[in-house]
Design a protein around this motif. Sequence first.
Motif, PDB file in Angstrom:
ATOM      1  N   PRO A  77       1.763  27.592  10.615  1.00 59.37           N
ATOM      2  CA  PRO A  77       1.573  26.715   9.527  1.00 59.37           C
ATOM      3  C   PRO A  77       1.649  27.350   8.146  1.00 59.37           C
ATOM      4  O   PRO A  77       2.287  26.765   7.387  1.00 59.37           O
ATOM      5  CB  PRO A  77       0.537  25.789   9.660  1.00 59.37           C
ATOM      6  N   HIS A  78       0.741  28.346   7.975  1.00 61.71           N
ATOM      7  CA  HIS A  78       0.443  28.926   6.800  1.00 61.71           C
ATOM      8  C   HIS A  78       2.002  29.704   6.319  1.00 61.71           C
ATOM      9  O   HIS A  78       2.175  29.834   5.231  1.00 61.71           O
ATOM     10  CB  HIS A  78      -0.506  29.808   6.733  1.00 61.71           C
ATOM     11  N   GLU A  79       2.610  30.434   7.453  1.00 58.78           N
ATOM     12  CA  GLU A  79       3.917  30.992   7.177  1.00 58.78           C
ATOM     13  C   GLU A  79       4.796  30.108   6.552  1.00 58.78           C
ATOM     14  O   GLU A  79       5.780  30.488   5.823  1.00 58.78           O
ATOM     15  CB  GLU A  79       4.202  31.789   8.564  1.00 58.78           C
ATOM     16  N   VAL A  80       5.086  28.837   7.299  1.00 57.11           N
ATOM     17  CA  VAL A  80       5.975  28.057   6.779  1.00 57.11           C
ATOM     18  C   VAL A  80       5.616  27.614   5.385  1.00 57.11           C
ATOM     19  O   VAL A  80       6.429  27.643   4.623  1.00 57.11           O
ATOM     20  CB  VAL A  80       5.874  26.509   7.646  1.00 57.11           C
ATOM     21  N   LEU A  81       4.608  27.228   4.946  1.00 53.56           N
ATOM     22  CA  LEU A  81       4.181  27.154   3.642  1.00 53.56           C
ATOM     23  C   LEU A  81       4.395  28.136   2.711  1.00 53.56           C
ATOM     24  O   LEU A  81       4.834  28.004   1.655  1.00 53.56           O
ATOM     25  CB  LEU A  81       2.580  26.518   3.387  1.00 53.56           C
ATOM     26  N   GLU A  82       4.229  29.241   3.191  1.00 56.48           N
ATOM     27  CA  GLU A  82       4.328  30.532   2.318  1.00 56.48           C
ATOM     28  C   GLU A  82       5.782  30.664   2.100  1.00 56.48           C
ATOM     29  O   GLU A  82       6.217  30.969   1.024  1.00 56.48           O
ATOM     30  CB  GLU A  82       3.788  31.644   3.056  1.00 56.48           C
ATOM     31  N   LEU A  83       6.463  30.369   2.960  1.00 57.62           N
ATOM     32  CA  LEU A  83       7.990  30.490   2.784  1.00 57.62           C
ATOM     33  C   LEU A  83       8.314  29.493   1.803  1.00 57.62           C
ATOM     34  O   LEU A  83       9.517  29.900   0.872  1.00 57.62           O
ATOM     35  CB  LEU A  83       8.839  30.289   4.149  1.00 57.62           C
ATOM     36  N   LEU A  84       7.986  28.306   2.002  1.00 59.07           N
ATOM     37  CA  LEU A  84       8.412  27.330   0.748  1.00 59.07           C
ATOM     38  C   LEU A  84       7.870  27.439  -0.362  1.00 59.07           C
ATOM     39  O   LEU A  84       8.714  27.400  -1.341  1.00 59.07           O
ATOM     40  CB  LEU A  84       7.822  25.685   1.505  1.00 59.07           C
ATOM     41  N   LEU A  85       6.728  27.899  -0.573  1.00 57.23           N
ATOM     42  CA  LEU A  85       6.295  28.126  -1.708  1.00 57.23           C
ATOM     43  C   LEU A  85       6.968  29.397  -2.665  1.00 57.23           C
ATOM     44  O   LEU A  85       6.936  29.412  -3.693  1.00 57.23           O
ATOM     45  CB  LEU A  85       4.754  28.653  -1.766  1.00 57.23           C
ATOM     46  N   TYR A  86       7.807  30.232  -1.821  1.00 54.25           N
ATOM     47  CA  TYR A  86       8.681  31.401  -2.392  1.00 54.25           C
ATOM     48  C   TYR A  86       9.392  30.497  -3.565  1.00 54.25           C
ATOM     49  O   TYR A  86       9.586  31.364  -4.476  1.00 54.25           O
ATOM     50  CB  TYR A  86       9.250  31.817  -1.441  1.00 54.25           C
ATOM     51  N   TYR A  87       9.949  29.485  -3.207  1.00 54.43           N
ATOM     52  CA  TYR A  87      10.953  28.776  -4.172  1.00 54.43           C
ATOM     53  C   TYR A  87      10.296  28.051  -5.478  1.00 54.43           C
ATOM     54  O   TYR A  87      11.162  27.896  -6.364  1.00 54.43           O
ATOM     55  CB  TYR A  87      11.821  28.169  -3.374  1.00 54.43           C
TER      56      TYR A  87
END
Length: 94
Positions: free
Chosen positions: A25-35
């Motif tokens: 889950p934290h990796e999904v959020l991390e990827l989203l937050l990149y943008y």
Amino acid sequence: MSIHNGHRERLRQRFRKEGLTNFAPHEVLELLLYYCIPRADTNGIAHRLIQRYKTIGRVLQASEKELQMFEGIGENATFFLSLLNAANRHINVE
């Protein structure tokens, strides 16, 4: 050279190759937050959000005011996460 060099691109490539199936889950959020947080370490932010809210869904449902209490989360990030939640609800209604 840091071990973090290229981390964003590695996550993007991993998503392109396998989707989100094996992402934590934290990796999904991390990827989203990149943008919405282009120049900061989003890994720590993502970990703190999951620690507090437990799921991605609950992070997305949090108010912008609540989310802005997290260090590193500003107006762009809170708007983006709120937009994702609203878009998800819209898609589910369709």
